[in-house]
Design an enzyme around this catalytic site. Structure first.
Site, short mmCIF file in Angstrom:
data_model
loop_
_atom_site.label_atom_id
_atom_site.label_comp_id
_atom_site.label_asym_id
_atom_site.label_seq_id
_atom_site.Cartn_x
_atom_site.Cartn_y
_atom_site.Cartn_z
CE LYS A 25 6.07 0.37 7.70
NZ LYS A 25 4.90 -0.43 7.33
CD GLU B 147 4.51 -1.27 -0.08
OE1 GLU B 147 4.30 -1.19 1.15
OE2 GLU B 147 4.88 -2.33 -0.64
O1 KIV Z 1 7.37 -4.10 5.91
C1 KIV Z 1 8.07 -3.38 5.19
O2 KIV Z 1 9.24 -3.65 4.95
C2 KIV Z 1 7.46 -2.20 4.58
C3 KIV Z 1 8.10 -1.66 3.35
C4 KIV Z 1 7.12 -1.27 2.34
C5 KIV Z 1 9.00 -0.53 3.62
O3 KIV Z 1 6.49 -1.70 5.07
#
Ligand code: KIV
Length: 284
Positions: free
Chosen positions: A117, A186
């Protein structure tokens, strides 16, 4: 009970097609990953939030990939079935396409992740696209992107004005068109998240972004009362493990102090003849 099947992209897309909510949680160690796996949660994110949740930093910026790697590996060992995402930490994809591919590849090769991600919209689209082209599934992350909290004016809701919201809607489409298999939103207002979700053909996962998304994510330590600093509005404490542990620690301290602990069940013994022989050897 039937053995749990490994979650795959096909499984996530089946849920999307069937309108079944997708479950996701962050996790940072082996025993908790084991519990998450047993609970049947679809997706685990080893988030750079570990900097705040586990390491006690005030932001995610000090987190490096080297800090994350042993935790990612521990989570994979604990959860062989959940879809595992490695969260690309600060400055592992911002500098260039090449650094982005290398960092993403490390999560896959060394961490046995299923995906990565990264935060941002059209400004990082070339990096998202290049990672996808390398054969690595990418989740995008829009709205409050903590690595840019300073530029965003702090940890606050994003997309409250029509102009800001339009940027997020367009970014979500751009990430999808770049090949991202999913996008995390978010702290985006519920109706903006709804518009993005209605237009999306990939799963939209929300945190603090309302009920209209395809799935929800929470930070493990927040939802179990293990965040000593604050309880964000978007969090529900599902079980107060923090209080249970605190009570246990106080009881332990009291029992050690009053010599109630340990009891015979908690220690090991030796045969009389062996202790007598030892004493003889020691000249006692
Ligand atoms: O780093 C993280 O835990 C996130 C959360 C907002 C899910 O990106």
């Amino acid at each position: 009970m039937a053995e749990r099947q490994k979650v795959t992209l096909a499984h996530l897309y089946d849920k999307l097609r069937q309108g079944q909510p997708i479950t996701m949680i962050t996790c940072y160690d082996y025993p908790m990953a084991d519990l998450v796996d047993k609970a049947g949660i679809d997706i685990i994110l080893v988030g750079d939030s570990l900097g705040m949740a586990v390491l006690g930093f005030d932001s995610t910026l000090p987190v490096t990939q080297d800090m994350m790697m042993p935790l990612v590996q521990a989570v994979r060992r604990g959860s062989p079935h959940s879809w595992l995402i490695g969260d690309m930490p600060y400055m592992t994809y911002q500098p260039s396409v090449e650094t982005a591919i290398r960092c993403a590849g490390r999560f896959m090769a060394e961490g046995a992740c299923d995906a990565v991600k990264l935060e941002g919209g059209r400004e990082i689209i070339d990096r998202a696209q290049a990672i996808v082209k390398s054969g690595i599934p990418v989740m995008g992350h829009l709205g409050l992107t903590p690595q840019s909290a300073s530029a965003l004016g702090g940890f606050k809701v994003q997309g409250k004005s029509a102009a800001q919201a339009k940027r997020i809607v367009d970014d979500a489409k751009a990430l999808e068109e770049a090949g991202c298999y999913s996008v995390l939103l978010e702290m985006v207002p519920d109706r903006i998240a709804e518009i993005i979700t209605q237009r999306a053909t990939v799963p939209i996962i929300g945190i603090g972004s309302g009920p209209h998304v395809h799935g929800q994510v929470l930070i493990f330590h927040d939802m179990f009362g293990l965040n000593p600093k604050f309880k964000p509005k978007m969090v529900k404490v599902f079980a107060n493990a923090g209080q249970v542990i605190l009570d246990g620690l106080k009881q332990y301290a009291a029992e050690v102090t009053s010599r109630q602990f340990p009891q015979p069940d908690n220690w090991f013994t030796i045969k009389d003849e062996e202790i007598n022989e030892l004493k003889r050897m020691l000249g006692e």
